[in-house]
Write a protein that holds these residues in place. Structure first.
Motif, PDB file in Angstrom:
ATOM      1  N   SER A  49      86.517 -20.976  50.182  1.00 17.84           N
ATOM      2  CA  SER A  49      87.235 -21.096  51.446  1.00 17.84           C
ATOM      3  C   SER A  49      86.451 -22.035  52.348  1.00 17.84           C
ATOM      4  O   SER A  49      85.221 -22.025  52.360  1.00 17.84           O
ATOM      5  CB  SER A  49      87.426 -19.725  52.108  1.00 17.84           C
ATOM      6  OG  SER A  49      86.190 -19.114  52.406  1.00 17.84           O
ATOM      7  N   ALA A  93      94.667 -24.435  48.063  1.00 16.26           N
ATOM      8  CA  ALA A  93      95.565 -23.865  49.067  1.00 16.26           C
ATOM      9  C   ALA A  93      95.329 -24.556  50.402  1.00 16.26           C
ATOM     10  O   ALA A  93      94.337 -24.282  51.076  1.00 16.26           O
ATOM     11  CB  ALA A  93      95.330 -22.369  49.195  1.00 16.26           C
ATOM     12  N   PRO A  94      96.217 -25.475  50.799  1.00 16.03           N
ATOM     13  CA  PRO A  94      96.068 -26.145  52.097  1.00 16.03           C
ATOM     14  C   PRO A  94      96.730 -25.352  53.219  1.00 16.03           C
ATOM     15  O   PRO A  94      97.318 -24.285  52.992  1.00 16.03           O
ATOM     16  CB  PRO A  94      96.798 -27.467  51.861  1.00 16.03           C
ATOM     17  CG  PRO A  94      97.895 -27.095  50.901  1.00 16.03           C
ATOM     18  CD  PRO A  94      97.336 -26.004  50.017  1.00 16.03           C
ATOM     19  N   ALA A  95      96.634 -25.880  54.424  1.00 23.46           N
ATOM     20  CA  ALA A  95      97.391 -25.395  55.580  1.00 23.46           C
ATOM     21  C   ALA A  95      97.140 -23.930  55.889  1.00 23.46           C
ATOM     22  O   ALA A  95      98.061 -23.190  56.255  1.00 23.46           O
ATOM     23  CB  ALA A  95      98.878 -25.649  55.369  1.00 23.46           C
ATOM     24  N   LEU A  96      95.890 -23.481  55.764  1.00 24.35           N
ATOM     25  CA  LEU A  96      95.518 -22.152  56.206  1.00 24.35           C
ATOM     26  C   LEU A  96      94.936 -22.240  57.611  1.00 24.35           C
ATOM     27  O   LEU A  96      94.623 -23.328  58.103  1.00 24.35           O
ATOM     28  CB  LEU A  96      94.520 -21.521  55.240  1.00 24.35           C
ATOM     29  CG  LEU A  96      95.018 -21.325  53.804  1.00 24.35           C
ATOM     30  CD1 LEU A  96      93.916 -20.772  52.922  1.00 24.35           C
ATOM     31  CD2 LEU A  96      96.238 -20.408  53.775  1.00 24.35           C
ATOM     32  N   LYS A 103      91.407 -24.233  54.441  1.00 31.01           N
ATOM     33  CA  LYS A 103      91.940 -24.462  53.100  1.00 31.01           C
ATOM     34  C   LYS A 103      91.075 -23.723  52.096  1.00 31.01           C
ATOM     35  O   LYS A 103      89.997 -23.208  52.417  1.00 31.01           O
ATOM     36  CB  LYS A 103      91.965 -25.960  52.776  1.00 31.01           C
ATOM     37  CG  LYS A 103      90.590 -26.626  52.779  1.00 31.01           C
ATOM     38  CD  LYS A 103      90.699 -28.139  52.748  1.00 31.01           C
ATOM     39  CE  LYS A 103      91.242 -28.677  54.057  1.00 31.01           C
ATOM     40  NZ  LYS A 103      91.337 -30.153  54.069  1.00 31.01           N
ATOM     41  N   THR A 120      92.138 -29.422  46.264  1.00 35.43           N
ATOM     42  CA  THR A 120      92.555 -28.440  47.252  1.00 35.43           C
ATOM     43  C   THR A 120      93.566 -27.506  46.601  1.00 35.43           C
ATOM     44  O   THR A 120      94.645 -27.920  46.211  1.00 35.43           O
ATOM     45  CB  THR A 120      93.169 -29.115  48.484  1.00 35.43           C
ATOM     46  OG1 THR A 120      92.188 -29.963  49.099  1.00 35.43           O
ATOM     47  CG2 THR A 120      93.627 -28.078  49.498  1.00 35.43           C
ATOM     48  N   ASP A 133      92.984 -14.506  55.747  1.00 38.66           N
ATOM     49  CA  ASP A 133      93.151 -15.628  56.673  1.00 38.66           C
ATOM     50  C   ASP A 133      93.406 -15.089  58.077  1.00 38.66           C
ATOM     51  O   ASP A 133      94.366 -14.348  58.299  1.00 38.66           O
ATOM     52  CB  ASP A 133      94.318 -16.505  56.220  1.00 38.66           C
ATOM     53  CG  ASP A 133      94.387 -17.825  56.958  1.00 38.66           C
ATOM     54  OD1 ASP A 133      93.351 -18.257  57.511  1.00 38.66           O
ATOM     55  OD2 ASP A 133      95.460 -18.445  56.976  1.00 38.66           O
ATOM     56  N   ARG A 180      86.662 -25.031  55.986  1.00 39.37           N
ATOM     57  CA  ARG A 180      87.318 -25.551  57.183  1.00 39.37           C
ATOM     58  C   ARG A 180      86.824 -26.964  57.441  1.00 39.37           C
ATOM     59  O   ARG A 180      85.668 -27.293  57.160  1.00 39.37           O
ATOM     60  CB  ARG A 180      87.008 -24.681  58.407  1.00 39.37           C
ATOM     61  CG  ARG A 180      87.527 -23.276  58.358  1.00 39.37           C
ATOM     62  CD  ARG A 180      87.250 -22.565  59.673  1.00 39.37           C
ATOM     63  NE  ARG A 180      85.825 -22.470  59.930  1.00 39.37           N
ATOM     64  CZ  ARG A 180      85.066 -21.441  59.564  1.00 39.37           C
ATOM     65  NH1 ARG A 180      85.610 -20.426  58.923  1.00 39.37           N
ATOM     66  NH2 ARG A 180      83.786 -21.418  59.834  1.00 39.37           N
ATOM     67  N   SER A 234      90.897 -30.814  59.916  1.00 40.61           N
ATOM     68  CA  SER A 234      92.334 -30.613  59.715  1.00 40.61           C
ATOM     69  C   SER A 234      92.720 -29.144  59.636  1.00 40.61           C
ATOM     70  O   SER A 234      93.907 -28.819  59.605  1.00 40.61           O
ATOM     71  CB  SER A 234      92.788 -31.335  58.435  1.00 40.61           C
ATOM     72  OG  SER A 234      92.173 -30.755  57.292  1.00 40.61           O
TER      73      SER A 234
END
Length: 313
Positions: A45, A67-70, A53, A65, A88, A47, A50
Motif C-alpha cells: 500500500s 489497485a489505483p484510485a484509493l 494505491k 499498480t 482504506d 501514497r 496522486s
C-alpha cells in the motif's frame, strides 16, 4: 545507508540457470532497485501526489499498480485463495474506513464498512480476518461471510498484529512503554514483551520468533528486533530512519519498509535470515510529499511458470 551497495539480481529457480543482470523499472514515482525471484508477488500500500494505491511486485521483478484510485490505504492481508484485503480510510470527520476485497484478477468489492481507524490486518489459519481499531482500542474478528465480533478490547492504540505457527496472536500497542500481548487460541492473554514506544509492526518467522519494528526505550525507531519464543530480545537490524511494516517471504527473508524522513524517500529492504541487507525497492521523490510505502503483504506461495522451450528442441 549512503554506503549501502545495491545489487540487482535475479535468482532463477526450478532448474532455470542462475545469472546476474541489470534492471531498472520505473512506474509512476517508483524505481525498482533489486529483486530476488520468488514464487510470491509482493503487494504494497502506498501514497503519492496522486493519492493512494496498491502496488504489486511480481516474482520476476515487474512492478505495476494493482489497485489505483484509493484514498489512504493502510493494512493489507492475503487469504489462502489469493484475495487481497485492503483497509482504506475514506473519511475523516467522522473517520470512516472501508475494507476492500480484491480478487486475484483485481476485481474489487466492499467486504466491510469500518467506523474507525484500522491499522493492520492479518488472517488466521481458519481464514478469519483480524483487524486492529487504533482509535477504539479493539481487535475485531471477521468471519469469511463478513460477520464481525470483538476479539479483544481495552487496548491502548493497538497497531501491530502477527500470528505464529501455533495460532497465537501477537498484538503491539503504540504507546510509551508499550506492550506486546500474546493471545492464545483460546483467547487467554499474557504480556509477551514491553518497553516499546511509538508505532509498532510485527511479523513471525517459521521458527516462531517474533520480529518487531519500532522504538525500544529511548532508542530511535530505526531498528528491527527479534524476540525468541521464550522472550529473549536481540537487535536484528539497525541503521534505518523509521522502520515500518514487516513481511516474510516463503524463503524466510524479511522485507521491511523504511518510512524515511522529510526529504528522504521510503525504501523497502530485504534481509536474509542472517540479516544481510539489500534494497528491494526505493521510492523516488516527487513534487509534494514524495512517494510513501506503507504496508506489505505477500501472496500465498505459487508455482513459478516453467521456462520457455528452447527453439529446435
Amino acid at each position: 545507508m549512503k554506503n549501502q551497495l545495491t545489487k540487482t539480481r535475479f535468482n532463477a529457480v526450478l532448474g532455470i540457470a542462475s545469472h546476474l543482470f541489470g534492471r531498472a523499472a520505473s512506474l509512476g514515482a517508483i524505481i525498482l532497485i533489486c529483486h530476488s525471484a520468488t514464487a510470491q508477488d509482493l503487494y504494497v500500500s502506498a501514497r503519492d501526489d496522486s493519492g493512494g494505491k496498491v502496488l504489486r511486485f511480481s516474482w520476476d521483478g515487474l512492478q505495476s499498480t494493482f489497485a489505483p484510485a484509493l484514498s489512504d490505504p493502510q493494512g493489507l492481508a492475503m487469504d489462502n485463495a489469493g484475495n487481497l484485503f485492503v483497509a482504506d480510510v475514506v473519511g475523516n470527520d467522522p473517520v470512516i474506513s472501508l475494507i476492500y476485497k480484491f480478487s486475484p484478477d483485481g476485481m474489487r468489492s466492499t467486504f466491510a464498512t469500518f467506523a474507525g481507524l484500522p491499522a493492520e490486518l492479518v488472517f488466521d489459519a481458519a481464514g478469519n480476518l483480524f483487524v486492529t481499531d487504533y482509535g477504539r482500542g479493539s481487535i475485531y474478528e471477521y468471519k469469511p461471510n463478513g460477520s464481525r465480533a470483538i476479539f479483544a478490547s481495552g487496548l491502548n492504540r493497538p497497531q501491530g498484529l502477527a500470528f505464529d505457527g501455533a495460532g497465537n496472536l501477537f498484538v503491539g500497542e503504540t504507546t510509551y512503554n508499550g506492550h506486546i500481548y500474546k493471545y492464545k487460541p483460546n483467547g487467554t492473554r499474557t504480556t509477551f514483551a514491553s518497553g516499546f514506544s511509538g508505532q509498532m509492526h510485527l511479523a513471525c518467522d517459521h521458527a516462531g520468533n517474533l520480529f518487531v519494528s519500532g522504538s525500544f526505550g529511548d532508542i530511535v525507531g530505526g531498528n528491527v528486533y527479534k524476540i525468541t519464543p521464550n522472550g529473549v530480545r536481540t537487535t536484528f537490524a539497525s541503521g534505518m530512519y523509521t522502520a515500518g511494516s514487516l513481511a516474510f517471504d516463503y524463503r524466510g527473508n524479511l522485507f521491511v519498509v523504511d518510512l524515511g524522513i522529510p526529504g528522504v524517500p521510503s525504501v523497502i529492504y530485504e534481509f536474509t535470515p542472517a540479516a544481510k541487507r539489500s534494497i528491494f525497492a526505493r521510492a523516488a521523490a516527487s513534487r509534494e510529499r514524495g512517494f510513501e510505502f506503507n504496508y506489505l503483504a505477500f501472496q500465498p506461495l505459487q508455482q513459478i511458470p516453467p521456462p520457455p522451450p528452447i527453439p529446435g528442441n
